[in-house]
Design an enzyme around this catalytic site. Structure first.
Site, PDB file in Angstrom:
ATOM      1  CB  SER A 106     -25.880   1.701  11.471  1.00  0.00           C
ATOM      2  OG  SER A 106     -25.849   1.722  12.893  1.00  0.00           O
ATOM      3  CG  HIS A 138     -34.410  12.825  25.596  1.00  0.00           C
ATOM      4  ND1 HIS A 138     -34.107  11.842  24.673  1.00  0.00           N
ATOM      5  CD2 HIS A 138     -34.507  12.206  26.801  1.00  0.00           C
ATOM      6  CE1 HIS A 138     -34.037  10.678  25.297  1.00  0.00           C
ATOM      7  NE2 HIS A 138     -34.275  10.867  26.598  1.00  0.00           N
ATOM      8  CG  ASN A 150     -30.394   2.981   9.902  1.00  0.00           C
ATOM      9  OD1 ASN A 150     -29.444   2.911  10.684  1.00  0.00           O
ATOM     10  ND2 ASN A 150     -31.389   2.102   9.908  1.00  0.00           N
ATOM     11  CB  THR A 196       8.682   5.179 -25.610  1.00  0.00           C
ATOM     12  OG1 THR A 196       9.586   4.783 -26.652  1.00  0.00           O
ATOM     13  CG2 THR A 196       8.091   6.542 -25.950  1.00  0.00           C
ATOM     14  CG  HIS A 197       8.800   0.573 -24.517  1.00  0.00           C
ATOM     15  ND1 HIS A 197       7.915  -0.455 -24.273  1.00  0.00           N
ATOM     16  CD2 HIS A 197       8.314   1.235 -25.596  1.00  0.00           C
ATOM     17  CE1 HIS A 197       6.946  -0.433 -25.177  1.00  0.00           C
ATOM     18  NE2 HIS A 197       7.166   0.596 -25.989  1.00  0.00           N
ATOM     19  CB  SER A 327      23.160   7.549   2.583  1.00  0.00           C
ATOM     20  OG  SER A 327      23.810   6.361   2.999  1.00  0.00           O
ATOM     21  CB  SER A 328      22.784   6.079   7.992  1.00  0.00           C
ATOM     22  OG  SER A 328      22.734   4.765   7.466  1.00  0.00           O
ATOM     23  CE  LYS A 333      22.389   7.045  -2.592  1.00  0.00           C
ATOM     24  NZ  LYS A 333      20.937   7.236  -2.539  1.00  0.00           N
ATOM     25  CD  GLU A 340      12.804   8.158  -1.965  1.00  0.00           C
ATOM     26  OE1 GLU A 340      12.832   8.294  -0.718  1.00  0.00           O
ATOM     27  OE2 GLU A 340      13.828   7.958  -2.647  1.00  0.00           O
TER      28      GLU A 340
END
Length: 474
Positions: A106, A138, A150, A196-197, A327-328, A333, A340
């Site tokens: 709750s 209090h 609630n 397309t596709h 790239s390492s 690159k 991403e």
């Protein structure tokens, strides 16, 4: 070594860190739930401060805090209580909320955490001794007056979610729409091949493609607004089960009105408090909109990643900003890292939707949902991720993106789908045969048509005009 003090609650004595503003019930929760180390997000704590402030103002204005009930407060004590709530709403005392997300379902542990902190801080503001055993302001009798976890905890979730959507996500999406719309206009004269596709299709303009992206984000803004509006009804005023026991009949409406004033968001009292307490359907609905936005961003980022692929062996129709070595092992690159990043953000939010759905559907029995803390954490994480991911994508990818006109235009003449515009002149079957022969011979559609003298040259030139192919023709 940490020094401790002894505090009491209804179950007995508890050792609490000496300087903590929280008390016994919070400490019990810290000890009971050593699960994840995840705390409720700052936006949720701030919203709980806002809710407590609104509740305190409502009780003050209704004469409940200074009335003839148990331990009435002075006007000065009331103002101290409200000042403490404002501090929490403003993000102060942030280190005083240590309860794990995976706690009592709750949110009672976190509600009492806030109540205890506000109680002790209010006593301190009022000039009293916050370490004293007797709490002159209090945590239950005054801070939590007219409330139950609630109804106030889900109210705070709604406030936090709507506030973050309004002030973080929607502005980020509006920025993205503006950036895409600007490119759609600037790049409207650049012709490229459609796909397309993932296969060659008829030509379109790069501006048209980005105009489609811009419209997706425009619709996402509308979905974000709907996600905000799905949580405008607030359960506060229903107390334990929705009946409103121990609270004034006007309490819920007054609190909702004050929260609307604090945030500029049109919060209202729940139409039916039994529904408002028992179900978190509004949160599930809200997150569903966030999931839809996430899948839109996933597709958008992936499309831009493809459009920028290369630079020599891919499409390379847009030039993405170079952000970091890719790239390492492969020198020089550079990868589409911002695409991403946003795709991963989207994946997380889509996964979060399953948590929200299960929590909403299985967590609610009768008068209470008992999976609210994880719902609060999840929806606020999703909003934060979406807003942060979108802003980073704009700053480090979209705004610096450039068109590659040469690459766009080079593929147009090579497309076998150029034959589509010949359908009205020679028919589908003959056009299909030309496409197959052109592919086999390595010729363009234009070259093959000229070789076979399919149409007069002026008619062929007009039919194979790629610009005309980007718009309807009468």
């Amino acid at each position: 070594m940490t020094d401790f003090r002894t505090e009491r609650d209804s179950m007995g004595e508890v050792r609490v860190p000496q300087n903590a503003y929280y008390g016994a019930q919070t400490q019990r929760a810290v000890e009971n739930f050593p699960v994840s180390g995840w705390r409720l997000p700052p936006a949720m704590i701030s919203a709980m401060g806002r809710v407590k402030l609104a509740c305190g103002i409502a009780n003050r204005d209704l004469g409940k805090l200074t009335g003839s009930g148990k331990n009435p407060l002075s006007d000065g004590q009331v103002e101290s209580m409200l000042s403490a709530a404002k501090e929490v709403a403003d993000g102060e005392l942030a280190d005083q909320f240590p309860v794990d997300v995976f706690q009592t379902g709750s949110g009672t542990s976190s509600n009492m955490n806030v109540n205890e902190v506000l109680s002790n801080r209010a006593i301190e503001i009022d000039g009293g001794d916050r370490m004293a055993a007797e709490k002159t302001i209090h945590p239950n009798d005054h801070i939590n007056m007219g409330q139950s976890t609630n109804d106030t905890f889900p109210t705070a979730i709604h406030v936090a979610a709507a506030y973050e959507i309004e002030n973080q996500l929607i502005p980020a999406l509006r920025r993205m729409h503006a950036s895409l719309a600007e490119k759609a206009e600037a790049w409207d004269k650049i012709i490229k091949i459609g796909r397309t596709h993932l296969m060659d299709a008829t030509p379109l303009r790069l501006g048209q493609e980005f105009g489609g992206f811009a419209r997706q984000i425009e619709l996402s803004i509308a979905r974000a607004e709907a996600a905000r509006d799905a949580v405008l009804e607030l359960p506060v005023g229903g107390t334990a089960v929705g009946s409103g026991i121990n609270t004034h009949p006007e309490f819920g409406s007054r609190v909702a009105a004050n929260l609307a004033e604090q945030t500029g968001i049109a919060f209202v009292e729940a139409v039916n408090h039994f529904e408002g307490n028992a179900n978190r359907d509004g949160l599930v609905d809200s997150h569903g909109g966030l999931k839809c936005i996430a899948q839109t961003l996933l597709g958008l980022a992936n499309n831009i990643r493809w459009l920028g692929s290369g630079p020599r062996c891919g499409f390379y129709e847009v030039k993405l900003p170079s952000r970091q070595p890719g790239s390492s092992i492969m020198p020089g690159k550079v990868n589409p890292v911002m695409c991403e990043s946003l795709m991963q953000v989207a994946a997380r939010v889509i996964g979060n939707d399953s948590c929200m759905t299960v929590s909403g559907g299985c967590g609610g029995n009768f008068q209470l949902n008992i999976m609210m803390p994880v719902m609060a954490h999840t929806i606020l994480e999703s909003v934060e991720l979406l807003a942060g991911g979108v802003n980073a994508f704009i700053d480090f990818c979209l705004d610096g993106m450039e068109p590659n006109e040469e690459s766009c235009e080079a593929a147009v003449e090579q497309s076998l789908s150029m034959c589509t515009s010949l359908n009205p002149l020679i028919g589908y079957e003959q056009a299909a045969a030309l496409a197959k022969e052109a592919f086999k011979s390595g010729q363009t559609i234009r070259e093959l048509c000229q070789q076979k003298e399919i149409l007069p040259e002026d008619v062929l030139t007009e039919a194979l005009n790629p610009w005309k192919m980007t718009e309807p023709q009468a």
